[in-house]
Design a protein around this motif. Sequence first.
Motif, short mmCIF file in Angstrom:
data_model
loop_
_atom_site.label_atom_id
_atom_site.label_comp_id
_atom_site.label_asym_id
_atom_site.label_seq_id
_atom_site.Cartn_x
_atom_site.Cartn_y
_atom_site.Cartn_z
N ILE A 1 0.85 -1.19 0.00
CA ILE A 1 0.00 0.00 0.00
C ILE A 1 0.89 1.24 0.00
CG2 ILE A 1 -1.77 1.27 1.25
CD1 ILE A 1 -2.66 -1.39 2.47
N ARG A 2 0.76 2.03 -1.09
CA ARG A 2 1.53 3.27 -1.21
C ARG A 2 0.54 4.43 -1.31
NH1 ARG A 2 3.55 -0.14 -5.30
NH2 ARG A 2 5.54 -1.16 -4.79
N ILE A 3 0.77 5.45 -0.50
CA ILE A 3 -0.17 6.57 -0.45
C ILE A 3 -0.32 7.26 -1.80
CG2 ILE A 3 1.58 8.23 0.33
CD1 ILE A 3 -2.07 8.09 1.54
N TRP A 4 0.80 7.43 -2.53
CA TRP A 4 0.73 8.09 -3.84
C TRP A 4 -0.04 7.25 -4.85
CZ3 TRP A 4 2.60 5.40 -7.98
CH2 TRP A 4 3.52 4.38 -7.71
N GLU A 5 0.05 5.93 -4.71
CA GLU A 5 -0.64 5.03 -5.63
C GLU A 5 -2.15 5.06 -5.39
OE1 GLU A 5 0.13 0.59 -7.44
OE2 GLU A 5 0.57 0.93 -5.32
N ILE A 6 -2.52 5.18 -4.12
CA ILE A 6 -3.94 5.27 -3.79
C ILE A 6 -4.53 6.54 -4.39
CG2 ILE A 6 -5.58 5.60 -1.88
CD1 ILE A 6 -3.69 3.82 -0.20
N GLN A 7 -3.79 7.64 -4.28
CA GLN A 7 -4.24 8.90 -4.86
C GLN A 7 -4.40 8.79 -6.37
OE1 GLN A 7 -1.60 12.21 -4.27
NE2 GLN A 7 -2.78 13.58 -5.59
N ARG A 8 -3.45 8.15 -7.02
CA ARG A 8 -3.50 8.03 -8.48
C ARG A 8 -4.68 7.16 -8.92
NH1 ARG A 8 -2.27 4.37 -11.88
NH2 ARG A 8 -1.28 3.05 -10.31
N ILE A 9 -4.86 6.01 -8.28
CA ILE A 9 -5.95 5.10 -8.66
C ILE A 9 -7.30 5.76 -8.40
CG2 ILE A 9 -7.05 2.88 -8.19
CD1 ILE A 9 -4.26 1.80 -7.45
N ALA A 10 -7.40 6.51 -7.29
CA ALA A 10 -8.66 7.18 -6.96
C ALA A 10 -8.91 8.39 -7.85
CB ALA A 10 -8.65 7.61 -5.49
N GLY A 11 -7.86 8.88 -8.53
CA GLY A 11 -8.02 10.01 -9.45
C GLY A 11 -8.32 11.32 -8.74
N ILE A 12 -7.64 11.56 -7.61
CA ILE A 12 -7.87 12.76 -6.82
C ILE A 12 -6.70 13.72 -7.01
CG2 ILE A 12 -8.35 13.67 -4.50
CD1 ILE A 12 -9.25 10.83 -3.72
N ARG A 13 -7.00 14.97 -7.27
CA ARG A 13 -5.96 15.96 -7.48
C ARG A 13 -5.24 16.28 -6.16
NH1 ARG A 13 -8.69 20.33 -11.68
NH2 ARG A 13 -9.10 18.85 -13.36
N ASN A 14 -4.03 16.81 -6.29
CA ASN A 14 -3.17 17.03 -5.12
C ASN A 14 -3.83 17.90 -4.05
OD1 ASN A 14 -1.16 15.51 -6.28
ND2 ASN A 14 -0.12 17.26 -7.21
N ALA B 1 -6.97 18.54 -3.44
CA ALA B 1 -8.10 17.87 -2.79
C ALA B 1 -7.61 16.74 -1.90
CB ALA B 1 -9.08 17.35 -3.84
N PHE B 2 -6.54 16.04 -2.35
CA PHE B 2 -6.06 14.89 -1.58
C PHE B 2 -5.42 15.34 -0.26
CE2 PHE B 2 -3.19 11.28 -0.68
CZ PHE B 2 -4.13 10.25 -0.73
N GLU B 3 -4.83 16.52 -0.25
CA GLU B 3 -4.22 17.03 0.99
C GLU B 3 -5.24 17.14 2.11
OE1 GLU B 3 -1.11 17.66 2.01
OE2 GLU B 3 -0.42 16.76 0.13
N LYS B 4 -6.50 17.46 1.77
CA LYS B 4 -7.54 17.64 2.76
C LYS B 4 -7.94 16.32 3.43
CE LYS B 4 -9.57 21.63 0.38
NZ LYS B 4 -10.79 22.18 -0.26
N ILE B 5 -7.78 15.21 2.73
CA ILE B 5 -8.23 13.92 3.28
C ILE B 5 -7.05 12.97 3.56
CG2 ILE B 5 -10.44 14.09 2.06
CD1 ILE B 5 -9.35 12.01 0.05
N LYS B 6 -5.85 13.47 3.35
CA LYS B 6 -4.67 12.61 3.46
C LYS B 6 -4.55 11.97 4.85
CE LYS B 6 0.29 12.57 2.39
NZ LYS B 6 1.42 13.39 1.89
N ASN B 7 -4.79 12.74 5.91
CA ASN B 7 -4.66 12.21 7.26
C ASN B 7 -5.68 11.10 7.53
OD1 ASN B 7 -2.56 13.93 7.88
ND2 ASN B 7 -3.91 15.55 8.66
N ILE B 8 -6.88 11.27 6.98
CA ILE B 8 -7.92 10.24 7.15
C ILE B 8 -7.50 8.97 6.43
CG2 ILE B 8 -10.33 9.66 6.70
CD1 ILE B 8 -10.96 12.66 6.87
N VAL B 9 -6.95 9.13 5.20
CA VAL B 9 -6.50 7.95 4.43
C VAL B 9 -5.36 7.25 5.16
CG1 VAL B 9 -5.50 7.19 2.24
CG2 VAL B 9 -7.24 8.99 2.24
N LEU B 10 -4.41 8.01 5.71
CA LEU B 10 -3.30 7.42 6.46
C LEU B 10 -3.82 6.66 7.68
CD1 LEU B 10 -0.70 10.32 6.29
CD2 LEU B 10 -0.48 8.06 5.24
N ALA B 11 -4.83 7.21 8.34
CA ALA B 11 -5.42 6.53 9.50
C ALA B 11 -6.06 5.21 9.08
CB ALA B 11 -6.46 7.44 10.16
#
Length: 618
Positions: A590-603, A605-615
Amino acid sequence: MIHFFTDPYKDELIYSAISRYHFYTGNIDFKDTIEECFGKRTIISSLEIGSPIDALAKNIGGSYTSEYLIKEHTIFPYYIPFLPMKRREEIIKEIKYGDCSGIYQKIGIIAGSVCKREGIYYCPICATNEIQMKGEAYIHREHQLQGIYLCVHHGELLRRYKTIKTDVSRLEFIRFEKDLLDLSNGPKDIKHYEKMLKLASDAYYLLENDLMSTDRKIVLKKYKSILCEKGLTTSGNRIKQREFYEEFINCYGLEFLKIMDSNIDKDDEYNWLRVITRNSKRTVHPVRHLLLINFLSGDIAEFFNDIRNNYKPFGKGPWPCLNKISEHYKMNLVNNLKITDDYKTRLPVGTFSCDCGFVYSRKGPDKSSEDRYKIGRTKKFGIVWEDKFKAYLKERKYGLRELARFMNCDPKTILKFDSILGTNMFQNNKGNIKDKQPAAETDKLSDYKNSILVNMESNTAATRTEIRSMCKKEYIFIYRKDKKWLYDKLPIATKRTKYQPIVDWNKRDSELLIIVKNKYEGLLVSDELIRITKSNIGRGLGILTTLEKNIDKLPNTEKYLNKVIETVEEFQIRRCKKIIKNKVANGEPIRIWEIQRIAGIRNKAFEKIKNIVLACIN
């Protein structure tokens, strides 16, 4: 400058040429290859386009230019004719000098995820021939186009190379190795084969032809021109969406459109078929443009060769003046044409106005060259006609009907202008030309009145509307000729009773609440991730209008919807959670950048939910 470079083959991606360069130079570190090609070590390899192209062209030297590499060795020409001119220039500048950050969104590669696929594709026959003739296979750009599944040269189903970019370092350039290529004979029975091969051929046309002078605006005009020619637009150039939708679906079928990720929700105001024919800033995927071009024209070369010629129902101007009194009769001097719709047939009606004041109209479209010299109705005679009329009157030697022949009009028109101009030469003739109903028309009126009376006697309880329904042609004829008699004889108009609601909204609320809950639960477990909104739920159940217009009468359903509908961020988090869950189930890293790419979320927008995804990952 590089003293040696592997010249790109025909239609080879520049990415592939660099990967072969790395192989032949014997470089061990890909950063060395990147620095030699681009002048710095921080470039991230891009399969479809690659950048900065200008730096690469200068380092290669020779006859290579950035424009040539973009046109011949990237997939960008696939998108060129369907982009607005200004955005295209911005993208080209980014490809030449930038790092292509955010470029795919601007081009439309990600937009809508149309026919999105992972990996590098190849044709087994192309690869076999290249290995035999060149000693190596290379990556063709036409095989990487989204929405293209067949090789245009051999009609072979494209195959995915075993190594994909997500399996290796972002800096690595993948080169085809013979041992990893599947060169066996492929399946021959492919569903919708002819349609897929036609799309592949049309896509290859975009790559091979210079369409830089064409842009989104010009293509849109051509679409509307052909739609007009097919009778699918009004005179105001508005598209008849229902007829358009039905003919398009009949052309391709729902199954094929689903395969091409191009389903059309006819109730959606922003479905792609509507967006593609509007002056919208939205990017529409090239494969959908190809579907539309094939539907409208059938021949992409003919479409683009003739793209600047708009449909003209009355041919090209100027048009002839048909004022027989003028010296320029039938000469092409009319430049003023106004096109409207016939209120019954919706066919175009052209109104032609000449500088001499003569105005005439006719219904179109013209079907032959002779139609240009036909008049449907004369609207104005003009100053030239009036001056000629006055000249004839001064001679005082022509009778009414003889003058009507000279002036090419009806005797009533002569009487009308005789009165308007104050000449009063034919006052004594008015009695002879008085409008009288012909005897046959009088008899017809009498018969129709009797028919109305007979029906009223036979149906004494019938209302005005019911009488009109029983005697449609009689009613309208009498209405035009003797409306007073009709209204005197018909039953007295009854007042409409106050509308009494018949819907039990409490019961409807309970019923809808149950099916909305079921739909919500279905969306949660669906393989296809769909954002939970009132529109998606309502549209899926076919009750969107009820939910939009009568939601105030459905308090329980409204309360439940407000509870379950997702914000954009909530939907993004749910997408990320599902990706994480799938990777855990498959034992993948599981790589955080890969999750962002597969989900198709821009940088941003992803910064706002990054902590939740890491949790969630933890």
